[in-house]
Enzyme design. Structure first.
Site, PDB file in Angstrom:
ATOM      1  N   SER A   1       0.647  -1.251   0.154  1.00  0.00           N
ATOM      2  CA  SER A   1       0.145   0.098   0.109  1.00  0.00           C
ATOM      3  C   SER A   1       0.955   1.300   0.053  1.00  0.00           C
ATOM      4  O   SER A   1       1.670   1.516  -1.096  1.00  0.00           O
ATOM      5  CB  SER A   1      -0.874  -0.002   1.145  1.00  0.00           C
ATOM      6  OG  SER A   1      -1.814   0.792   1.099  1.00  0.00           O
TER       7      SER A   1
ATOM      8  N   LYS B   1      -1.760  -9.932   0.789  1.00  0.00           N
ATOM      9  CA  LYS B   1      -3.177 -10.187   1.709  1.00  0.00           C
ATOM     10  C   LYS B   1      -4.001 -11.035   0.773  1.00  0.00           C
ATOM     11  O   LYS B   1      -4.248 -10.937  -0.429  1.00  0.00           O
ATOM     12  CB  LYS B   1      -3.658  -8.891   1.976  1.00  0.00           C
ATOM     13  CG  LYS B   1      -4.520  -8.123   1.069  1.00  0.00           C
ATOM     14  CD  LYS B   1      -5.172  -6.886   1.903  1.00  0.00           C
ATOM     15  CE  LYS B   1      -5.784  -6.110   0.852  1.00  0.00           C
ATOM     16  NZ  LYS B   1      -6.416  -4.920   1.804  1.00  0.00           N
TER      17      LYS B   1
ATOM     18  N   ASP C   1      -3.035   6.403  -3.187  1.00  0.00           N
ATOM     19  CA  ASP C   1      -1.714   5.746  -2.720  1.00  0.00           C
ATOM     20  C   ASP C   1      -1.200   4.591  -3.515  1.00  0.00           C
ATOM     21  O   ASP C   1      -1.620   4.248  -4.851  1.00  0.00           O
ATOM     22  CB  ASP C   1      -2.160   5.204  -1.266  1.00  0.00           C
ATOM     23  CG  ASP C   1      -2.891   4.022  -1.386  1.00  0.00           C
ATOM     24  OD1 ASP C   1      -3.777   3.791  -2.170  1.00  0.00           O
ATOM     25  OD2 ASP C   1      -2.913   3.209  -0.317  1.00  0.00           O
TER      26      ASP C   1
HETATM   27  C1  VG1 Z   1      -2.948   1.869   8.444  1.00  0.00           C
HETATM   28  C2  VG1 Z   1      -4.132   2.820   8.874  1.00  0.00           C
HETATM   29  C3  VG1 Z   1      -5.283   2.126   8.798  1.00  0.00           C
HETATM   30  C4  VG1 Z   1      -5.500   1.574   7.447  1.00  0.00           C
HETATM   31  C5  VG1 Z   1      -4.224   0.759   7.160  1.00  0.00           C
HETATM   32  C6  VG1 Z   1      -4.110  -0.185   5.808  1.00  0.00           C
HETATM   33  O1  VG1 Z   1      -3.257   0.879   9.360  1.00  0.00           O
HETATM   34  O2  VG1 Z   1      -4.090   3.615  10.126  1.00  0.00           O
HETATM   35  O3  VG1 Z   1      -6.656   3.147   8.781  1.00  0.00           O
HETATM   36  O4  VG1 Z   1      -6.569   0.700   7.194  1.00  0.00           O
HETATM   37  O5  VG1 Z   1      -3.133   1.390   7.251  1.00  0.00           O
HETATM   38  O6  VG1 Z   1      -4.412   0.802   4.803  1.00  0.00           O
HETATM   39  P1  VG1 Z   1      -2.105   1.148  10.847  1.00  0.00           P
HETATM   40  O7  VG1 Z   1      -2.430  -0.336  11.568  1.00  0.00           O
HETATM   41  O8  VG1 Z   1      -0.881   1.096  10.262  1.00  0.00           O
HETATM   42  O9  VG1 Z   1      -2.557   2.133  11.587  1.00  0.00           O
HETATM   43  V1  VG1 Z   1      -3.510   0.770   3.137  1.00  0.00           V
HETATM   44  O10 VG1 Z   1      -4.055   1.804   2.164  1.00  0.00           O
HETATM   45  O11 VG1 Z   1      -1.857   0.737   3.858  1.00  0.00           O
HETATM   46  O12 VG1 Z   1      -4.056  -0.874   2.990  1.00  0.00           O
HETATM   47 CO    CO Z   2      -3.382   1.152   0.391  1.00  0.00          CO
END
Ligand code: VG1
Ligand code: CO
Length: 543
Positions: free
Chosen positions: A113, A126, A277
């Site tokens: 991501s 995933k 992103d």
């Molecule tokens: C982060 C964000 C969360 C989001 C996740 C995946 O997780 O805070 O809101 O769902 O990334 O987003 P964490 O556990 O690092 O706070 V993505 O766009 O990286 O799949």
């Molecule tokens: Co993402």
């Protein structure tokens, strides 16, 4: 079939986090690491005999190589078919859609991501289920359990397939269909928002800049915004996916989407700016000299979604992750619809969406989505915004001012402390947890604690429970601080501190957020002893 059963031993640390398994690329490339994890997924979901899977990723370094291994393992595990994005590319929301559209049994999405990509950066994988959404915790727990006892994986020895031609190929007994990653997704968007209305907006001279951040959304944005909706050529910048995202962080926030921010706050700024992103599920919205926080964006979309054809009959409900500001709650209340609070991560929205309890969902981390797929969807959010801008004929900043005037404004900011020593991060959370029972009613700095707890979620659909989802402290007067540890990082621990202050005084709706949040920031730091425990005087990133 030239199949090999390869003896293996469990590899530690294959526990999926907030969104799949994320590790340094070099870790994923270690002998047996990817293979073990893929076999654990296949075993954890009860095998893939005769099943159809969607496979694709965000194009980062190792995307192609990993896809070839996954396909050879899927064939060896007797899958009937894999549907793969051309060149191995599929944005996360497009993959979710494809799983649903083709009624596949699930999918494997290769992405870390918003984390940077490259040989020295991050990789991730995933599993999404048949509803198109990220596997629930029950499923990810099973995958993890399998990884701890794995002693064998299956792979065919045949060469992989050619990902670069739209075609149907055979990999031993398995069919591999290489599909256009954009076409079905674009067709879906056309059923949700009013393309004619947005076309007319651009025709009337409306200007926009979309920063694809060298990531997966580039081809989607070129095709939809420029080719179909008639935005001027050059509207999409950084639109060619690159394996290392142009050496940047493909994280759409004011820090990492700096070029876009400079444009939007400079002279001759376009009317509208947006970014997405690495894997295309996040969005950043920015108007001329006006940044919209993701929490506010969710609130605005909740208030105005009915202006787009797919939501014309209104929303059944809305959901937000716990650290996301309560702006959406205020709008939901005035609309008379429920607002659900879930733990961080899209996997918790799936049941609510499947049960028809909510239409929109969002997270403070720049994720917004609806029931059209089971992932957050960056470009969808941008298109919905465009539809609203076209219908209201208002600017982004006017829309936000109107929203705040009606509901009050939730000033909001997130502080990230990255690569903190894990023991220190745990000490901080444990210290807070130990204080929870006693601090109600106490004054900390300028604020008085109204309530304090550790968030636990009871899924209203399947009754599953998730504990330890973040420490939340509400102060009298509408302030709130939340602490949690990230579940997507690949190095040390990342502490996230989320700060919020509701302001309803009409004369105080246009402050600098830093000023508006100063008391809650000071109280949160004093209460947690964050500086003393971690030695960090400043966060690494403020968004
Ligand atoms: C982060 C964000 C969360 C989001 C996740 C995946 O997780 O805070 O809101 O769902 O990334 O987003 P964490 O556990 O690092 O706070 V993505 O766009 O990286 O799949
Ligand atoms: Co993402």
């Amino acid at each position: 079939m030239p199949m090999q059963n390869v003896r293996t031993t469990p590899i530690e640390g294959q526990k999926p986090g907030t969104s799949g398994l994320r590790k340094k690329t070099a870790v994923f490339q270690r002998p047996r690491f990817l293979e073990n994890y893929v076999q654990s997924i296949f075993d954890g979901i009860g095998g893939i005999d005769g099943k159809t899977l969607v496979v694709g990723g965000d194009g980062r370094f190792f995307n192609d190589g990993a896809i070839q291994i996954i396909l050879r393992m899927a064939a060896a595990n007797n899958a009937a078919k894999c549907i793969v994005g051309h060149g191995g590319i599929l944005s996360t929301p497009a993959a979710s859609h494809l799983i649903r559209l083709r009624e596949a049994d699930g999918g494997l999405i290769l992405s870390a991501s918003h984390n940077p990509g490259g040989p020295d950066a991050d990789f991730g994988l995933k599993y999404n289920g048949p509803n198109g959404g990220p596997a629930s915790e029950t499923v990810t727990d099973k995958i993890y359990e399998c990884s701890k006892t794995l002693d064998l994986y299956k792979i065919i020895t045949t060469e992989g397939v050619n990902l670069d031609t739209l075609s149907t190929q055979s990999l031993e007994d398995m069919t591999v269909e290489i599909v256009d990653p954009v076409a079905d997704y674009a067709a879906l968007m056309e059923t949700i928002v009013d393309f004619d209305k947005i076309k007319a907006l651009f025709k009337g001279g409306f200007t926009m800049c979309f920063d694809a951040m060298h990531a997966v959304t580039g081809p989607y944005a070129h095709a939809i915004l420029e080719d179909r909706l008639g935005a001027a050529k050059g509207t999409v910048i950084n639109g060619i996916p690159s394996p290392d995202f142009g050496k940047g962080h493909p994280d759409p926030n004011p820090i990492w989407a700096k070029t876009l921010m400079e444009k939007m706050f400079g002279t001759d700024a376009p009317d509208f700016g947006a970014a997405s992103d690495g894997d295309g599920d996040r969005n950043m919205i920015v108007g001329r000299a006006s940044y919209v926080t993701p929490s506010d964006s969710l609130a605005l979309l909740t208030a105005k979604a009915h202006l787009a054809p797919a939501y014309k009959d209104g929303l059944t409900g809305v959901a937000r992750s716990m650290p996301t500001s309560r702006a959406a709650d205020l709008v939901a209340e005035s609309l008379g619809i429920p607002c659900f609070e879930t733990p961080t991560g899209w996997k918790f929205f799936g049941n609510l969406l499947d049960a028809g309890k909510v239409t929109l969902c969002g997270e403070e981390s720049a994720g917004t989505g609806s029931d059209h797929v089971r992932e957050k969807d960056g470009l969808w959010a941008v298109l919905l915004w465009l539809n609203i801008l076209a219908e209201t004929e208002k600017s982004v900043s006017d829309l936000m001012s109107d929203l705040w005037a009606e509901h009050g404004r939730c000033y909001y900011s997130r502080y990230d402390y990255e690569d903190v020593d894990s023991a220190k991060a745990d000490k901080l959370i444990t210290g807070l947890r130990d204080k929870l029972a006693d601090i109600q009613g106490q004054t900390i700095g300028m604020l008085n604690v109204e309530s304090a707890d550790e968030f636990a979620y009871l899924d209203p659909v399947d009754g599953s429970q998730s504990a330890g989802q973040g420490i939340r402290i509400a102060f009298k007067g509408g302030a709130r601080a939340v602490f949690r540890l990230s579940g997507t990082g690949t190095q040390g621990a990342t502490i996230r501190l989320y700060l919020e202050q509701l302001e309803t005084d009409p004369t105080r709706l246009h402050q600098d957020p830093t000023d508006a949040l100063v008391h809650v920031r000071d109280a949160a730091l004093a209460l947690s002893q964050l500086v003393e425990i971690t030695g960090r005087k400043q966060p690494d990133v403020i968004t």
